[in-house]
Motif scaffolding. Structure first.
Motif, PDB file in Angstrom:
ATOM      1  N   UNK A   7       0.969  -1.300  -0.025  1.00 60.84           N
ATOM      2  CA  UNK A   7       0.000   0.050  -0.112  1.00 60.84           C
ATOM      3  C   UNK A   7       0.917   1.248   0.094  1.00 60.84           C
ATOM      4  N   UNK A   8       0.611   2.133  -0.958  1.00 58.90           N
ATOM      5  CA  UNK A   8       1.491   3.367  -0.900  1.00 58.90           C
ATOM      6  C   UNK A   8       1.322   4.204   0.415  1.00 58.90           C
ATOM      7  N   UNK A 148       7.092   8.971   0.134  1.00 56.11           N
ATOM      8  CA  UNK A 148       8.671   8.666   0.268  1.00 56.11           C
ATOM      9  C   UNK A 148       9.236   8.057  -0.977  1.00 56.11           C
ATOM     10  N   UNK A 149      10.363   8.714  -1.431  1.00 53.68           N
ATOM     11  CA  UNK A 149      11.019   8.221  -2.427  1.00 53.68           C
ATOM     12  C   UNK A 149      12.537   8.037  -2.178  1.00 53.68           C
ATOM     13  N   UNK A 160       6.498   1.501  -0.281  1.00 52.59           N
ATOM     14  CA  UNK A 160       5.132   0.965   0.061  1.00 52.59           C
ATOM     15  C   UNK A 160       5.200   0.346   1.309  1.00 52.59           C
ATOM     16  N   UNK A 161       3.918   0.293   1.959  1.00 54.22           N
ATOM     17  CA  UNK A 161       3.860  -0.510   3.237  1.00 54.22           C
ATOM     18  C   UNK A 161       3.212  -1.721   3.063  1.00 54.22           C
ATOM     19  N   UNK A 162       3.846  -2.754   3.480  1.00 60.56           N
ATOM     20  CA  UNK A 162       3.486  -3.998   3.351  1.00 60.56           C
ATOM     21  C   UNK A 162       3.639  -4.817   4.697  1.00 60.56           C
ATOM     22  N   UNK A 167       8.592  -1.670   1.619  1.00 56.15           N
ATOM     23  CA  UNK A 167       8.911  -2.454   0.494  1.00 56.15           C
ATOM     24  C   UNK A 167       9.245  -1.127  -0.549  1.00 56.15           C
ATOM     25  N   UNK A 168      10.529  -1.163  -1.122  1.00 54.21           N
ATOM     26  CA  UNK A 168      10.556  -0.212  -2.322  1.00 54.21           C
ATOM     27  C   UNK A 168      10.273  -0.656  -3.536  1.00 54.21           C
ATOM     28  N   UNK A 169       9.488  -0.015  -4.227  1.00 51.23           N
ATOM     29  CA  UNK A 169       9.109  -0.568  -5.588  1.00 51.23           C
ATOM     30  C   UNK A 169       9.336   0.609  -6.559  1.00 51.23           C
TER      31      UNK A 169
END
Length: 350
Positions: A7-8, A148-149, A160-162, A167-169
């Motif tokens: 989730x972003x 956040x980038x 992203x939130x997992x 987790x970075x996508x």
């Protein structure tokens, strides 16, 4: 973690804070400047009266507050204005931007008998009625959801939130934001689209009709970067991704990006909260209140002033930015005295 879809971060933060403010008493977890001392509201009430005069004394005018908490700031401002600026008090139409039904009732009780006209509530700043306006927002922008980038050798990825971790996508289309900053590889750059929308919306409004906004929050001013996401739960720091809705999630405000987005408006500052309050007469007011009080009471008054303005307390971390319609006078507290630096504090880099 693998069983949940990423989730972003801004969507997670918006969802978590909506649940938090709907179901908990945020003031059990933190205390804001208006709750520390009546002096904060009194000083800003005088600021409103002088600012209103500089706008040509419009009657009526919208006196708005975004994120009014318990209503303490507006109540203290209106009490001061009724005593020393009755014309401004009478002209003010109080409008509060608050989405929580529970907090609206708390604010209604705090303002009972304080306003010359019944206050009104709105869900968003862009829902405020048209016309001349003075807007205050104390600790409002920090709760708006951020993205956040992460800078990579190839460009940008997005956090992203997992589950209870990040987790970075690969980043898709980048939003408007400060992506021209020289962020080193591996470092985080934060962007708050909602805050930038507020800046653009106010600038557009102030182009249509006279207006001034005062925004006070903790944050930074400059081409900086870093992870500032934080959480408070039961008054203690907490992991921001755990138990969404049970902690208050905030991030430091990027005042430089906010001012950059306010195209067409005049922006003043930021200055530190300590600098602003000192220029507006906080310590003189503390001396007045402490006069003829017991030593214990006088000490408490002076300690509250130090808590609000001292560099090692709230005075340096918190910043203030003023935005006005083009051509309006510089608001009180933002014009440095001769020989004085534009801001006596230091910038905070996350």
């Amino acid at each position: 973690m693998s069983g949940t879809a990423p989730e972003r971060l801004d969507r997670f933060m918006a969802r978590a804070n909506a649940a938090y403010y709907a179901g908990r008493d945020p003031f059990a977890d933190f205390i804001t400047a208006p709750e520390i001392s009546q002096m904060f509201g009194e000083i800003l009430g005088a600021w409103v009266a002088v600012t209103w005069q500089g706008m040509g004394r419009p009657d009526p005018f919208v006196l708005a507050e975004a994120g009014p908490g318990r209503g303490t700031l507006m109540a203290d401002m209106m009490r001061l204005m009724a005593r020393v600026a009755p014309d401004c008090h009478e002209a003010a139409r109080v409008h509060l931007v608050e989405t929580s039904p529970r907090l609206r009732e708390v604010q209604r009780a705090a303002l009972a008998g304080r306003t010359a006209h019944l206050p009104a509530w709105h869900d968003a700043i862009d829902a405020l009625p048209e016309g001349p306006m003075i807007l205050l927002a104390n600790e409002f922008l920090d709760a708006l959801p951020i993205r956040q980038f992460v800078r990579t050798e190839a460009g940008w990825s997005e956090r992203f939130v997992q589950g209870v971790g990040f987790v970075d996508l690969p980043a898709g289309d980048l939003p408007d934001g400060p992506f021209d900053r020289p962020v080193p590889a591996g470092e985080i750059l934060e962007c708050c689209p909602a805050a930038l929308d507020v800046a653009r919306g106010l600038a557009a409004r102030f182009a249509r009709s006279p207006g001034t906004a005062l925004l006070i929050d903790y944050g930074y001013d400059g081409a900086v970067w870093g992870d500032t996401l934080q959480a408070l739960r039961d008054g203690q720091p907490a992991w921001p991704l755990a138990d969404p809705g049970l902690a208050d999630l905030t991030a430091h405000v990027d005042f430089a990006a906010f001012a950059h987005a306010a195209v067409g408006a005049a922006c003043h500052g930021s200055v530190t909260q300590g600098t602003l309050l000192a220029r507006l007469g906080l310590f003189a007011r503390a001396g007045q209140l402490a006069r003829n009080r017991s030593p214990v009471e006088a000490h408490a008054i002076h300690d509250a002033a130090q808590r609000l303005a001292a560099p090692d307390r709230m005075g340096r971390l918190f910043k203030a930015l003023a935005m006005t319609s083009p051509g309006l006078p510089v608001p009180p507290g933002f014009a440095a005295a001769p020989g004085m630096a534009a801001d006596e504090g230091e910038r905070h880099e996350p």
